[in-house]
Each structure stands twice: as C-alpha cells, then as structure tokens.
Design an enzyme around this catalytic site. Structure first.
Site, PDB file in Angstrom:
ATOM      1  CG  ASP A 174      -2.120   0.745   1.101  1.00 40.29           C
ATOM      2  OD1 ASP A 174      -2.522   1.156  -0.060  1.00 40.29           O
ATOM      3  OD2 ASP A 174      -2.748   1.205   2.099  1.00 40.29           O
ATOM      4  CG  HIS A 257      -4.938   3.307  -4.000  1.00 38.73           C
ATOM      5  ND1 HIS A 257      -3.601   3.400  -3.701  1.00 38.73           N
ATOM      6  CD2 HIS A 257      -5.482   2.854  -2.794  1.00 38.73           C
ATOM      7  CE1 HIS A 257      -3.198   3.088  -2.646  1.00 38.73           C
ATOM      8  NE2 HIS A 257      -4.248   2.688  -1.944  1.00 38.73           N
ATOM      9  CG  HIS A 260      -7.371  -1.654  -4.219  1.00 44.73           C
ATOM     10  ND1 HIS A 260      -8.533  -0.763  -3.981  1.00 44.73           N
ATOM     11  CD2 HIS A 260      -7.177  -2.578  -3.620  1.00 44.73           C
ATOM     12  CE1 HIS A 260      -8.948  -1.511  -2.788  1.00 44.73           C
ATOM     13  NE2 HIS A 260      -8.289  -2.583  -2.565  1.00 44.73           N
ATOM     14  CG  HIS A 274      -5.986  -2.054   0.449  1.00 45.73           C
ATOM     15  ND1 HIS A 274      -6.949  -1.273  -0.110  1.00 45.73           N
ATOM     16  CD2 HIS A 274      -5.124  -0.988   0.679  1.00 45.73           C
ATOM     17  CE1 HIS A 274      -6.572  -0.124  -0.550  1.00 45.73           C
ATOM     18  NE2 HIS A 274      -5.394   0.126   0.023  1.00 45.73           N
TER      19      HIS A 274
HETATM   20 ZN   LIG Z   1      -4.457   2.093   0.014  1.00 49.04          ZN
END
Ligand SMILES: [Zn+2]
Length: 380
Positions: A174, A257, A260, A274
C-alpha cells in the site's frame, strides 16, 4: 473548495513505539470523558487487557463494541447507533483498516471525535480524513470524506510486530504505491484526496515513504517473522502508517488505487489483501506510464522479495479472463476515479492491455532473477 489552492492535512497527534498502548488512556483523556472502543473479538483477545488497564489508569470508563469486519454502509450505521446508545464522546478504533474505516465514518456521522489505535501496519488508513466504503460482499463502493482527520493515531510497535508478517507485507504494498501515485498527481497538478492541489510537503512525504521502504522493508520483514522490533521495523511502521497516510492524502492517488478498486469488482480477488491488490495496481501503473524497463524490473524483483503479488495469477485472475479484466478496467476508469489524475488520458482498453501484459512480464523477470514462480490465488 477552490481547485486552485494547495493544502495538506494530518491527524492531530501521531504516537508510535513499543508499549505505546499502555498510554492510550493518557492520550485519549484530552479528547473525551466517555470513550467507546470498537474492536473485533480477535483483536480484543490480543490487546483488550492492556487497553482496559490503560483506560482505567487514566480514570476513563471502559466500554467496547464489536467490530464486524467489512466497512459497509450498514456497519457504519450500526456503529453510529452503538455510539449514541453508549453516550460516547470519542470513538476509538482498535484493529486493522476495516475497523478503522468504519469507526472514522461512524464517529463523523455521530458528531463526536475519533481516534485510531492500529494493531497492524497493513494499510495507510489510520491517519486520513476519509473512509473507503465497500458493499457487504467487499466491492469498492465509495470514498467518504470528513472535515477533519483523527484526533489521535497511536501505534504500539510491539503489537504490530506480534501480528502475522503478511499484514506488514501488505502495508508495504500500500505504501509503495503512494509515491508512484503522488508523483503522477504532481506531474498532472491534479487535486488530491485532501481537497486541493498537492503541496511540496505531501509529495515529499510520499517520496520519503518509498525511500524508507526500499532501504528497510526486507530487514523489517525478517525481524517481524521473529516478532522482534528493530529500528528497521519502527521505520517501516512509520512509512506504512504515517508517511504513506499523509503522502496519499495530501500527495494524491492516481492509477494504482483506481486499479485496486477495479480489482475489488470481481469475485476472483476476494481474500486478497488491500496492499496486495494495490501492488498489482502499482505495477500496472508503471506499465501505463511506459516507465523505464529498469524501473519496472526493479519494482517486480523488490516487491516479489517483499512477498507481494506481481502477476494476475496471484490475485486469482489470468490474462485469458477477458470479461473479468474488462470489468476491472471499466471500474478502474469510472468517472471520478483517481486514474484520471494521471498526466495522460487512460481508457478502459489501456488498462486491460496493461493488466494482461504484467503476467508474462513478471514471470520472465522473476525467472531471470531466480525468484519464485507465481502460486495461484483461490478466491474464498
Ligand atoms: Zn491504500
């Protein structure tokens, strides 16, 4: 809010170190007289006694509500009702990113203050003034933005080192994305998650997070496998939590992201953390940017060594899953997605091509570097 202004936002106070949890009560006291702790049973079993002792020592009452996992709209509303029933004046999330996102949103709706005590360094959720809301089945639904950040973020490094190492690994995924996305946002001079244009500060913190991780992630992961806190572990916890938190919020999100979020739209990826999905987003962003092949090679070898996925196979997909990849790419390029902060236009078909390309690319580079071949993820 005018788009021409630059801004940076941050939590009121950040505290990190071994044994920090013993001072949670002292740091909460200035925030409220009736805290409501929100934690799931697993986390409560691990740290409940310490949290309770620390609140009691500070003369605060101890009340706890169970967290039930995915931060959905329903979970947020349930927590608002619990806060009101308890008459709490500060909501305290103790746990991982899901609990934290639900508590931030609930604290905001209930009109009280909120604090976060992350027990893992698996995401950069703890410091920001926004929550990511998912459907009950785990698909990205929306970002919710709040007028202020948490009043307190307190991280006990020993608690983080005692957690499964996979959580720290996901946090590195992340946090590495933060610089790639902030760099793209600075290039395009696009608005950030903080509601203005990027500041030098936000962008620089994102870059520092990247530098700290390249230097310290591997030794920190070694140490956490033995549940040990070393200076490298402290640095990685700070990079994953604070630097990446400030960096993504005030530096800006971009393609990684958004991809994602797109990956959450297909059931194949469920059960993938995540930060793992974000790593696929980062690699895909580098491909979309036409980044130098040396940079792409270094990113694949480094993140594979860290233990992050770099292929579709490892997140439950394959280059032949046309329909699923299109669904991912359509969601990643939806109107309002942060992929539109990239310094060039990105269409759904560009994302499909980039996603497909990473499979062979990563398999080849990993084999050249004598790194393990991908193990398929099975959705559960
Ligand atoms: Zn994140």
């Amino acid at each position: 809010m005018t788009r021409a202004l630059r801004t940076v936002i941050s939590p009121g106070r950040y505290v990190q170190g071994r044994g920090a949890i013993h001072q949670l009560g002292d740091y909460l006291k200035p925030l409220g007289a009736s805290p409501l702790i929100i934690a799931d049973d697993l986390v409560w079993g691990l740290v409940g006694r310490d949290v309770e002792a620390s609140l009691k020592a500070a003369g605060l009452p101890v009340a706890r509500e169970r967290s039930r996992g995915i931060p959905s709209a329903g979970e947020v509303d349930r927590l608002v009702a619990a806060i009101e029933a308890a008459g709490a004046d500060v909501a305290v999330a103790v746990g991982g990113g899901s609990t934290i996102d639900a508590v931030k949103a609930a604290g905001h709706l209930a009109g009280i203050r909120w604090a976060n005590c992350p027990t893992v360094a698996s995401t950069d959720a703890p410091c920001s003034a926004l929550s990511v809301i998912y459907t009950e089945s785990g698909e990205f639904e929306e970002y919710r933005f709040f007028p202020r950040n948490p009043d307190l973020v307190l991280v006990d490094s020993q608690v983080v080192a005692d957690a499964p190492v996979a959580t720290l690994v996901a946090g590195v995924g992340d946090a590495l994305a933060t610089w790639l996305e902030a760099r793209a946002t600075a290039q395009s001079n696009s608005p950030t998650m903080a509601g203005g244009l990027p500041t030098l500060t936000g962008t620089a913190l994102a870059q520092l997070s990247w530098d700290v991780l390249w230097e310290n992630a591997l030794p920190a992961i070694d140490a956490v496998k033995d549940h040990t806190v070393t200076p490298a572990v402290e640095k990685v916890i700070e990079a994953n939590t604070l630097l990446s938190g400030l960096g993504f919020e005030s530096g800006g999100l971009a393609a990684a992201h958004a991809i994602h979020n797109g990956l959450t739209a297909v059931p194949h990826t469920h059960g993938v953390a995540h930060g793992q999905k974000v790593n696929i987003g980062s690699l895909t962003q580098l491909v979309l940017e036409g980044a130098p092949s040396g940079d792409i090679r270094d990113f694949i070898t480094f993140t594979t060594r860290v233990g992050l996925p770099t292929t579709l196979t490892e997140v439950g997909l394959s280059a032949d899953d046309e329909a699923a990849l299109k669904k991912v790419a359509d969601a990643a390029t939806a109107e309002g997605e942060t992929i539109h902060s990239m310094p060039f236009d990105v269409r759904s078909e560009d994302v499909v091509s980039a996603l497909k390309s990473i499979e062979r690319l990563a398999v080849r580079i990993r084999s050249e570097a004598s790194l393990p071949t991908p193990v398929p993820h099975r959705a559960h």
